[in-house]
Write a protein that holds these residues in place. Structure first.
Motif, mmCIF file in Angstrom:
data_model
loop_
_atom_site.group_PDB
_atom_site.id
_atom_site.type_symbol
_atom_site.label_atom_id
_atom_site.label_comp_id
_atom_site.label_asym_id
_atom_site.label_seq_id
_atom_site.Cartn_x
_atom_site.Cartn_y
_atom_site.Cartn_z
ATOM 1 N N SER A 158 47.748 85.246 70.375
ATOM 2 C CA SER A 158 48.377 86.567 70.338
ATOM 3 C C SER A 158 47.679 87.472 71.343
ATOM 4 O O SER A 158 46.581 87.187 71.805
ATOM 5 C CB SER A 158 48.304 87.167 68.929
ATOM 6 N N TYR A 208 53.804 87.775 70.396
ATOM 7 C CA TYR A 208 53.418 89.068 70.929
ATOM 8 C C TYR A 208 52.339 89.709 70.068
ATOM 9 O O TYR A 208 52.282 89.555 68.856
ATOM 10 C CB TYR A 208 54.647 89.990 70.957
ATOM 11 N N GLY A 209 51.481 90.466 70.714
ATOM 12 C CA GLY A 209 50.448 91.196 69.991
ATOM 13 C C GLY A 209 50.919 92.596 69.609
ATOM 14 O O GLY A 209 52.061 92.992 69.846
ATOM 15 N N PHE A 210 50.002 93.320 69.001
ATOM 16 C CA PHE A 210 50.294 94.689 68.564
ATOM 17 C C PHE A 210 50.640 95.542 69.783
ATOM 18 O O PHE A 210 49.948 95.507 70.793
ATOM 19 C CB PHE A 210 49.078 95.257 67.834
ATOM 20 N N ASN A 232 55.189 94.779 65.599
ATOM 21 C CA ASN A 232 54.040 95.244 64.815
ATOM 22 C C ASN A 232 54.134 94.774 63.371
ATOM 23 O O ASN A 232 53.107 94.530 62.723
ATOM 24 C CB ASN A 232 53.940 96.761 64.887
ATOM 25 N N ASN A 238 52.809 91.336 63.446
ATOM 26 C CA ASN A 238 51.355 91.342 63.590
ATOM 27 C C ASN A 238 50.660 91.765 62.302
ATOM 28 O O ASN A 238 49.539 91.333 62.027
ATOM 29 C CB ASN A 238 50.948 92.268 64.744
ATOM 30 N N GLU A 239 51.312 92.629 61.511
ATOM 31 C CA GLU A 239 50.750 92.967 60.195
ATOM 32 C C GLU A 239 50.655 91.724 59.308
ATOM 33 O O GLU A 239 49.647 91.483 58.649
ATOM 34 C CB GLU A 239 51.620 94.035 59.523
ATOM 35 N N GLN A 281 47.956 89.487 60.708
ATOM 36 C CA GLN A 281 46.633 90.032 60.460
ATOM 37 C C GLN A 281 46.226 89.831 59.005
ATOM 38 O O GLN A 281 45.060 89.544 58.700
ATOM 39 C CB GLN A 281 46.599 91.525 60.818
ATOM 40 N N TYR A 329 42.490 80.597 65.918
ATOM 41 C CA TYR A 329 42.944 81.851 66.484
ATOM 42 C C TYR A 329 42.453 82.022 67.919
ATOM 43 O O TYR A 329 41.276 81.778 68.226
ATOM 44 C CB TYR A 329 42.448 83.034 65.640
ATOM 45 N N ARG A 383 42.690 85.109 70.712
ATOM 46 C CA ARG A 383 43.071 86.487 70.962
ATOM 47 C C ARG A 383 42.925 86.765 72.457
ATOM 48 O O ARG A 383 41.819 86.675 73.010
ATOM 49 C CB ARG A 383 42.179 87.452 70.163
ATOM 50 N N CYS A 436 43.673 93.406 67.696
ATOM 51 C CA CYS A 436 43.819 91.961 67.468
ATOM 52 C C CYS A 436 42.950 91.443 66.337
ATOM 53 O O CYS A 436 42.972 90.240 66.055
ATOM 54 C CB CYS A 436 43.513 91.190 68.755
#
Length: 1828
Positions: free
Chosen positions: A162, A439-441, A455, A458-459, A462, A657, A659, A684
């Motif tokens: 991500s 995709y990342g935040f 997002n 990503n929540e 996370q 993971y 990042r 991230c």
């Protein structure tokens, strides 16, 4: 220890900064509790007062010690906080150029915006099989960990990548997949790994686009599952996609592009196949020109199009489907150019025959009018009726764009479906590894529906990440039995509930979309009413009623409500879709056929997702209206479902993971923007990981590591045998607060900051120790200095006192000298005065005495002069008178003489004229000088004669004068007598005068001639001198020229030698390269051969055909065929699957390229098999013909026996008579011959005797043949049965009777005839001898004549040479001698060649005769049965036989060949029977068997034996190829067999070192050069297999023994490590050390020596082993930052010295093995040398010539101090090194090729062992072999 106690003077802290985020500062004084201000000094030197927060009173973050900065794992930092993480990442990224860093379980990857050479296959091989903590951080390390855990834990894995757009997510995922494809390979030859990698170009072209942040940004999320079988090889893959950014199809922001595929199409528009698409430049189309940036720097869209098409072909999308895809994409572009014109505010229209629309309709295969109508109208359905309503221009434009987006999304999903079909495998999937590229935040100035979904995802990720990290922490505590305390960490479940729970944001959005008049404003009001002031995470902006704020885990994000409903609905007019479904273009309806399905594995949702169900979903019956309902699912609902499915998949796997961090927004390489980096680290989850880790016990040490690191803090009495108890005791003393650490089962756990405190104590202790050492050393140095000064002072005093003493002594000497001078001066003055007086007196006396003497002298002189005058006057008067008389007499004489001279002069003038003419004719010649000399001699003789005459005349004159005087008186008496006498006197006087004149004339001529001779002599001498000088000059010039020529020749020779050396080196390199390529081809061939065998086995198992026993096929093909075919033991059962597999393969989807390859290979094998079958048939026909001939032979046998009996009788009688005749002839020749001819020394006699001797020797040979024939006849007569074999043999009794009849009746006649024939023979021999004698005589005469001619020619040459100058004479003679010797040499060479040919011919004849005799003996023995031997009496024949010696051959029956191969090769074990054998005994035995087959001239037997041997060795090596002893044993024996074939081949080059006996054992009938090549290739394959075996054995030992193990204990300390522990360098049980490597090397060497391997081959193996050791060690050094330190360099150099010592002990220093370690040695030296100044840089550049520039820079970047006393390498110094090395031309490759195998050679090594002395041990079970 309290944390506040660490804030002492000089402690370094981090303080916030608005520009740099965090700044470093140093405390100027100690902090005391209660202080509100800290006195700090920034790094720039500026002082600062830092005010503490009065509420929290939190102190600033402490900075980690420099020794911990730059660590591979962020969790290894003692202080875990944001500034420490940021600083560590910055140091690694900027200073060390390292883009990967671990943060616990997370790999942080920073995009370098630059191509780095760290992703090659060599890097993949280096990371393969390694523990994750043992190597530097890398995406390959994460992939290897996932692959290893999948195989070890039998659990599926996933890698979650991500990050922001442009951070490098896609590249990281791509490299992870490449790693799996490279390491695991595929389970079949279907090239699945290539297909998996080939999916990337396709997905990038249709799913990636240029954005302002990234040139290749993925505009969708994807999850790729890579499937593996039970052997963990790739069998297939599957892809899911998430949330494709469809809006990019119709709109692009400034400086952005649409999807790559559109620009690739436009760039390829000129291709012939694309003419029908009617494309143009990208600036022509509305959908591709909005961003204003149609070109990406460095990217060629046309080339990318080629790659995309190639990938489609590889994935099974054929050309027709590809053109269909391109038609649809071109149609979308043309659809974007469709324009609308407004009729009024509520309606619009399209111009008639609008070109873009007509092109779109043509490409899509739809009706123009229908599409034109529904683009400007829509259908409204109510409960009662349906309306068709025109739409305004804006709505029509939006509908057009919606249609384009919908078509593209459907096409995207269709391509994904086909990619999945191509990657699908029919084999059952055992496990998988998923790679999630998502995709990342994201947070922008304007955030819409896409950012909300991103997002939201990503929540969820996370939350899963936090739970996983928390779970791992808990497991670690429980594993180590540490009391578990609840760690408070951020839980984002409330935020997730806000989004997806009932009445959440998505729920309200879907509800609003169902409302007829729903809008973004009403939805926003519902959000405010539902969540505002009720949920702490939901806020409303102050100045907006159309936006809302969500507090995400990373940051607050404000979303604009505008467009949410439209994007969530994803509305497309159904009528437009129906028009497309009715298309004539078959592919287009396929895109929309899945709309009617609710959920299926290949359903195409508007979001672009392709859900994957693990179990097939049963189709359910739906009502007619249900399809529309399912079709109208919102994008948010679909995304939520796909996200839940993804989370279920991830939760069922073990996650890893990655990042990705974007270091700056400008894509500058290796530029670090702290603000952007901190935002992404917060977003991230990296900082959350740090926080969770820091909340507990982040620092963890094993007891052994703690003891090794902090041993300096312990006293000797504290050290116990129990390391755990020792550590406990020490920690209790060092850290009083027991809450700061915990003792686990295997580790010690520390709170944050405690390791830094321990490091501080350790550094203080080391610093105190250093101070003490410095104090002692300085005191010792100062004492030495004092002693030196004292010694110098004493020395100075001694010299000064000596100087003073010398000065006093000099004064005394001067005083004494002055007294002596005064004495002598006074004496001198007095003496001078005396001498002056004495001299004056003497002068007076001398002047007086002189005056008196002069007076007396003058008187005497006057008297003497008077006497002289008188004497002179008187003498003058007397002489005057005398002169007058003499003058008168002389005058008379002159007159007379003048008269005589004139006469003579006339004669001389006449002669002189003739002489002058002669001189003119012959001037300048030697003959002239000789003639003149001769003439002078003659004249001298004439002169002498004249003198004699003159003397005689004078004597006569005197006597006559006397007579005249005596007769004067008488004459006077007579007057007549007087007159006569007077006249006579006058005549005599005249004659005398005449003679005198002649004499004078002769004298003058003589004088003239002498003058001319002197002049000529001088001229000749001058000429000779001039010629001598010229000759000298010419000689000097010649010498100079010779010297120049010699120098030039020397220079040319040196130049040629240098060129020759260079060319030789180049040729050697080329030869090695060619040899390496050839050996690599052999290696590839053997691999393909093994692969072919494996395929046969697998196909046999797949078809389930029972496999019968192996049937042996005759190996009758040639040696080359046997090498390049797979096996000679291929059974019919193995052939059946090949034929049966073809139709079965058609059912499953196959790779066409692979299928064509296999089909081609099968065709080749069939052709080879057919050729082998033809060869076999031909050989069988030859065998049948030979058997038929053998059957015909016995029928002729009887006649042959009769003829032999007759011949025997004739030979016996001829022998006796010939002997008698020869003796008589010899006597007759000796008696009757002429004595000059028959003399013992005469040539004719010698020739005749030699011929007679040869004839007698030939007769003796005939006699021996007669005896042999007689013995054979006797044995044949005894072996013949009277009743049996009537058709093949004559009865023995009949034979005896015939012989008796011949003796009775024809004995006399035969004797007479034999005598006559003998006489005729002797006469013919005499005639022939006479002829030969005459011929020899003629030859001798011709030779004499030629010698005479040669003599004459030599004399002529000698005469010519004598006339030449000396130098030319020598050169001519040398040239002549060289010519003569050359001719003689050529003649001798011709004679030698003739003799060699004759000798070889005779040897062959002799061997043929011997072989025939042996065959006859063997045939006779075979015809005798055992019963006959016992029953019948053997007739004794007294024939003398010599005892036969063993000939070095082994005989075996052809049926025993398989038994021989089985016992000698297949069942022979090197560890068993072979240990006690002679080295190379199997090779000797096989060669002796080959010799016997060659002796029998049985080519089929030779071919069969050699082919069976080669195939059996291959079979043994395939079965036991992992055993080093087996491979070494057969490599040694194969080489020995090869050397034997060379040594006994009969070729002169291989026979130089043979003994005469060995030369007799050479092969006679067959040239096995082709088989030697086959054996050489086999030896190369065995050698490569040996290298692979020893590499597999050595590889686990090398890194541990050469790098990790501390051979010199205590030199390097263990640094703190993070969550991923490295392999300990402490020597635990089971770890490898350097001694392990040396023991293994000793084992290899002893085994090879025991097997008798050639010494040169052992050197090559050792060189290869050392290369492997050096390459693997250096590669790991280049990939491990913790190994690049000064102390590790010392360890490596010590280890290398031990290896060199081992080479010296084994006498292998000249093997080239040491040179292979040179890169490792230089790397170790590089770690130890000084690295500061330019001089150091120059020294490094000159020292590290075996390392590449990339390796040198990498080592300098990785250099890490282990202790605080070491210094880091500055960036400027590294740049200096790079500048100095920029001109060096070397490979850019970072790692050495550890798999490289040097080309092997097999130098000829003849054996001194005699074949006849070899004994075969009974343990081999070869009793059926007989020695010959």
């Amino acid at each position: 220890m309290a944390a506040s106690e660490l804030y002492t003077k000089f402690a370094r802290v981090w303080i916030p900064d608005p520009e740099e985020v965090w700044k470093s500062a140093e405390l100027l004084k100690d902090y005391k509790p209660g202080d509100k201000v800290l006195q700090l000094r920034l790094e720039g030197g500026k002082d600062l007062e830092y005010c503490l927060d009065p509420k929290t009173k939190e102190l600033p973050h402490l900075r980690n010690p420099d020794i911990l900065v730059g660590e591979n794992d962020l969790t290894a930092l003692s202080y875990l906080h944001e500034p420490a993480v940021l600083h560590n990442l910055r140091v690694r990224f900027i200073d060390s150029k390292l883009i990967y860093t671990y943060c616990g379980i997370v790999l942080v990857a920073i995009n370098p915006y630059e191509q780095l050479p760290i992703y090659g296959e060599d890097i993949i091989n280096a990371y393969s099989g390694q523990n994750m903590g043992d190597m530097d951080p890398h995406i390959f390390a994460v992939a290897e960990e996932a692959y290893k855990q999948m195989a070890r834990d039998e659990r599926n894995q996933s890698i979650i990548v991500s990050g922001e757009s442009g951070a490098g997510k896609t590249v990281s995922a791509k490299y992870a997949m490449r790693y799996f494809a490279t390491v695991s390979g595929s389970a079949s030859e279907a090239n699945v790994e290539e297909k998996v990698l080939a999916s990337n170009p396709i997905m990038e072209s249709i799913g990636n686009a240029k954005t302002t942040r990234n040139d290749n940004s993925s505009r969708f999320g994807k999850y790729i599952e890579i499937g593996f079988d039970k052997r963990y090889r790739i069998i297939g893959a599957n892809m899911r996609t998430y949330l494709l950014e469809k809006s990019r199809v119709v709109f692009q922001a400034e400086e952005e592009r649409n999807y790559h595929i559109f620009y690739q199409l436009c760039a390829s528009a000129k291709l012939p196949e694309f003419k029908m698409l009617r494309l143009g430049n990208a600036d022509y189309f509305h959908y591709t020109k909005q961003g204003g940036s149609p070109v990406i720097d460095g990217i060629d869209d046309a080339k990318e199009m080629v790659h995309t098409r190639q990938a489609c072909t590889l994935l099974g999308i054929n050309e027709s489907y590809q053109m269909g895809i391109f038609r649809i994409l071109a149609g979308i572009l043309h659809l974007g150019n469709v324009g609308f014109t407004s009729r009024d505010s509520d309606s619009c229209s399209i111009p008639p025959k609008h070109e873009p629309l007509s092109i779109f309709c043509d490409l899509m295969g739809v009706e123009y009018e229908e599409m034109c109508h529904w683009l400007c109208h829509r259908k409204l359905a109510t409960a009662t009726e349906t309306y068709i309503k025109p739409i305004p221009k804006l709505q029509a434009t939006n509908a057009r764009d919606a249609l384009a987006k919908h078509i593209y999304a459907k096409l995207f999903n269709w391509i994904v479906d086909h990619v999945n079909q191509a990657l699908h495998s029919a084999v059952k999937q055992h496990s998988f590894i998923g790679v999630l590229d998502i995709y990342g935040f994201e947070t922008f100035e304007i955030n819409s529906f896409e950012q909300f979904c991103i997002n939201y995802a990503n929540e969820k990720l996370q939350q899963q990440f936090n739970m996983h990290v928390f779970k791992l922490e808990q497991e670690e505590y429980m594993k180590e039995q540490i009391p578990w305390t609840l760690i408070d960490f951020y839980d984002n479940q409330p935020c997730i509930n806000l989004i997806e729970a009932k009445l959440g944001i998505l729920d309200l959005l879907d509800e609003e979309c169902k409302m007829p008049k729903g809008s973004d404003d009403t939805w926003a009001q519902k959000l405010y009413n539902t969540h505002l002031n009720k949920c702490a995470l939901f806020e409303k902006p102050r100045l907006s009623n159309k936006a809302f704020i969500i507090q995400h885990f990373a940051d607050k994000v404000e979303y604009q409500c505008e467009g949410f409903l439209e994007k969530n609905k994803d509305t497309v007019f159904e009528e437009q879709i129906k028009v497309l479904k009715s298309s004539k273009f078959k592919m287009l309806p396929e895109l929309f056929q899945d709309d009617e399905k609710a959920i299926s594995p290949s359903s195409a949702t508007p979001s672009g997702r392709t859900p994957l169900s693990r179990t097939p979903i049963k189709p359910t019956k739906v009502r007619p209206g249900q399809t529309t309902k399912e079709h109208k699912k919102t994008v948010g609902h679909q995304f939520r479902n796909s996200l839940h499915l993804l989370m279920e998949t991830l939760n069922a796997t073990t996650p890893h993971y990655v990042r990705c961090i974007k270091p700056n927004d400008f894509k500058f390489p290796f530029t670090f923007d702290e603000k952007r980096a901190v935002q992404q680290l917060r977003a991230c989850g990296v900082l959350e990981t740090i926080r969770i880790s820091a909340a507990g016990f982040p620092s963890r040490w094993t007891y052994q590591e703690f003891f090794s690191r902090y041993r300096v803090l312990m006293k000797q009495k504290d050290v116990l045998t129990d390391r755990k108890q020792t550590c406990k005791n020490v920690l209790e003393k060092l850290i009083l607060d027991k809450d700061k650490y915990q003792f686990g089962k295997n580790k010690i756990f520390f709170r944050a900051g405690q390791v830094a405190y321990l490091e501080k104590i350790r550094a203080d202790k080391l610093r105190a120790a250093c101070i003490r050492i410095q104090k002692t050393i300085r005191g010792w140095l100062l004492r030495k200095k004092y002693l030196r000064m004292r010694k110098a002072a004493i020395t100075i005093q001694r010299y000064v006192r000596g100087y003073q003493a010398r000065c006093y002594a000099k004064f005394l000497r001067r005083t004494n000298a002055a007294t002596v001078i005064q004495k002598y001066w006074r004496m001198y003055v007095a003496r001078k005065r005396y001498q002056v007086k004495r001299a004056a007196t003497i002068v007076l006396q001398s002047y007086l005495r002189g005056y008196m003497a002069r007076s007396r002298y003058r008187k005497i002189l006057r008297e003497h002069k008077a006497i002289i005058i008188q004497k002179q006057v008187r003498g003058w008067l007397a002489r005057l008178r005398y002169k007058r008389c003499l003058k008168a007499i002389v005058y008379l004489q002159c007159c007379f003489r003048r008269m005589m001279a004139k006469r003579e002069l006339k004669k001389l003038k006449i002669e002189a004229r003739s002489v002058e003419r002669y001189k003119k004719l012959h001037i300048g010649m030697e003959n002239k000088i000789m003639q003149l000399q001769r003439k002078v001699d003659e004249q001298n003789k004439e002169y002498k004669c004249l003198l004699e005459k003159l003397t005689t005349l004078e004597g006569t004159y005197t006597s006559e004068t006397e007579k005249l005087r005596s007769d004067l008186g008488r004459l006077q008496l007579s007057e007549e007598e007087a007159k006569i006498a007077t006249s006579r006197v006058l005549s005599l006087q005249e004659e005398i005068a005449k003679l005198r004149k002649d004499l004078e004339r002769t004298q003058s001529e003589k004088k003239t001639i002498e003058e001319w001779a002197d002049k000529y002599k001088k001229e000749t001498e001058q000429l000779v001198s001039n010629l001598t000088e010229e000759n000298t000059l010419l000689k000097k010039e010649k010498e100079t020229l010779n010297h120049l020529i010699s120098e030039q020749a020397k220079e040319m020779t040196e130049t040629m030698e240098k060129k020759l050396i260079e060319e030789t080196k180049q040729l050697e390199l080329d030869l090695n390269d060619e040899r390496l390529r050839y050996q690599n081809l052999l290696n590839e061939f053997s691999r393909l051969e093994e692969r072919y065998d494996d395929l046969k086995e697998e196909m046999t198992l797949m078809v389930h055909v029972p496999k019968p026993g192996h049937r042996r096929t005759d190996s009758t093909h040639s040696s080359n065929e046997s090498e390049y075919t797979f096996s000679s033991e291929m059974t019919e059962a193995e052939d059946i699957p090949l034929r049966m597999e073809e139709p079965s393969e058609k059912k499953a989807p196959l790779d066409m390229s692979l299928f064509l390859k296999l089909q081609k290979r099968v065709t080749e094998l069939e052709l080879e098999k057919q050729a082998m079958q033809d060869e076999l048939d031909r050989k069988e026909e030859q065998v049948l013909r030979s058997k038929a001939k053998e059957e015909e032979r016995p029928q002729i046998r009887g006649a042959e026996l009769e003829y032999e009996s007759l011949k025997r009788q004739e030979l016996e009688s001829e022998n006796k008579k010939l002997k008698n005749e020869l003796n008589e002839l010899r006597k007759a020749l000796s008696e009757k011959g002429a004595p000059e001819v028959t003399a013992p020394g005469a040539p004719a006699y010698r020739v005749l005797m030699e011929q007679l001797t040869s004839v007698s020797e030939e007769l003796d040979v005939r006699k021996e043949e007669v005896l042999i024939l007689r013995s054979q006849l006797v044995s044949q007569k005894e072996a013949i049965q009277p009743k049996e074999d009537k058709n093949t043999m004559t009865d023995s009794t009949i034979l005896l009777e015939d012989v008796q009849k011949m003796k009775d009746k024809g004995e006399i006649a035969q004797a007479y005839i034999g005598l006559k024939e003998t006489n005729r023979l002797l006469e013919s021999q005499l005639q022939s001898q006479k002829k030969s004698h005459d011929n020899e005589t003629e030859a001798l005469r011709g030779e004499i004549q030629s010698l005479k001619e040669e003599n004459n020619r030599q004399q002529q040459l000698l005469a010519q040479n004598l006339q030449l100058p000396p130098e030319a004479r020598i050169e001519a003679s040398l040239q002549h001698e060289i010519t003569r010797l050359t001719n003689e040499n050529l003649d001798l060479m011709e004679q030698l060649e003739k003799q060699d040919k004759t000798v070889r011919k005779l040897k062959k004849q002799l061997k043929v005769f011997a072989k025939k005799i042996g065959e006859l003996e063997v045939g006779q023995m075979e015809n005798i049965s055992p019963g006959q031997i016992i029953d019948e009496p053997i007739r004794p024949v007294n024939i003398p036989r010599k005892e036969k010696d063993f000939q070095g051959m082994l005989e075996y029956k052809k049926d025993d060949e398989q038994k021989l191969v089985k016992n000698l090769i297949l069942d022979l074990k090197p560890r068993g029977v072979a240990v006690n054998l002679i080295p190379g005994l199997p090779a000797y035995i096989l060669f002796m068997c080959v010799r016997h087959a060659d002796y029998l001239n049985d080519d089929q037997k030779v071919r069969s034996l050699l082919t069976s041997t080669i195939n059996s060795i291959k079979k043994v090596l395939k079965k036991r190829g992992d055993d080093f002893e087996t491979v070494s044993f057969w490599l040694s024996n194969t080489c020995r067999f090869l050397h034997c074939l060379k040594q006994y081949s009969g070729e002169e080059g291989f026979m130089k070192h043979n003994t005469p006996r060995q030369n007799e054992h050479c092969l006679t009938n067959f040239d096995l050069a082709e088989y030697r090549q086959v054996l050489s290739d086999l030896a190369i394959q065995i050698y490569q297999q040996l290298v692979r075996v020893l590499e597999n054995i050595l590889q686990p030992m090398i890194v541990s023994g050469m790098l990790e193990h501390e051979t010199i204990q205590g030199v390097s300390g263990v640094k703190p490590t993070g969550l991923r522990k490295r392999t300990s360098s402490i020597a635990d049980e089971g770890t490898y050390t350097l001694d392990s490597i040396l023991r293994q090397l000793n084992s290899f060497h002893s085994v090879m020596c025991q097997h008798g391997m050639d010494p040169e081959l052992i050197k090559q193996v050792v060189k290869q082993m050392f290369y492997i050791v050096g390459a693997i060690t250096l590669n790991n050094l280049l990939l491990r930052k913790d190994m690049c330190s000064w102390s590790k360099g010392m360890q490596i150099r010590y280890n290398v010295s031990q290896l060199e010592e081992w080479l010296r002990d084994k006498n292998l220093m000249n093997s080239g093995a040491k040179e292979t370690l040179e890169p490792l040695i230089q790397a170790a030296q590089l770690l130890q040398v000084k690295k500061k100044t330019d001089e150091d840089a120059e020294a490094i550049c000159s020292m590290c010539n075996a390392l590449t520039t990339a390796q040198i820079v990498k080592v300098l970047n990785l250099y890490t101090p282990v202790n605080e006393f070491e210094e880091r390498v500055s960036v400027s110094f590294i740049r200096t090194i790079q500048m100095r090395l920029r001109d060096r031309k070397d490979s850019p490759q970072l790692l050495m090729d550890a798999k490289h195998i040097f080309p092997v050679t097999f130098p000829f090594n003849p054996s001194s062992l005699a074949l006849e002395t070899i004994q075969i041990p009974t343990s081999l079970g070869l009793g059926f072999i007989a020695r010959v």
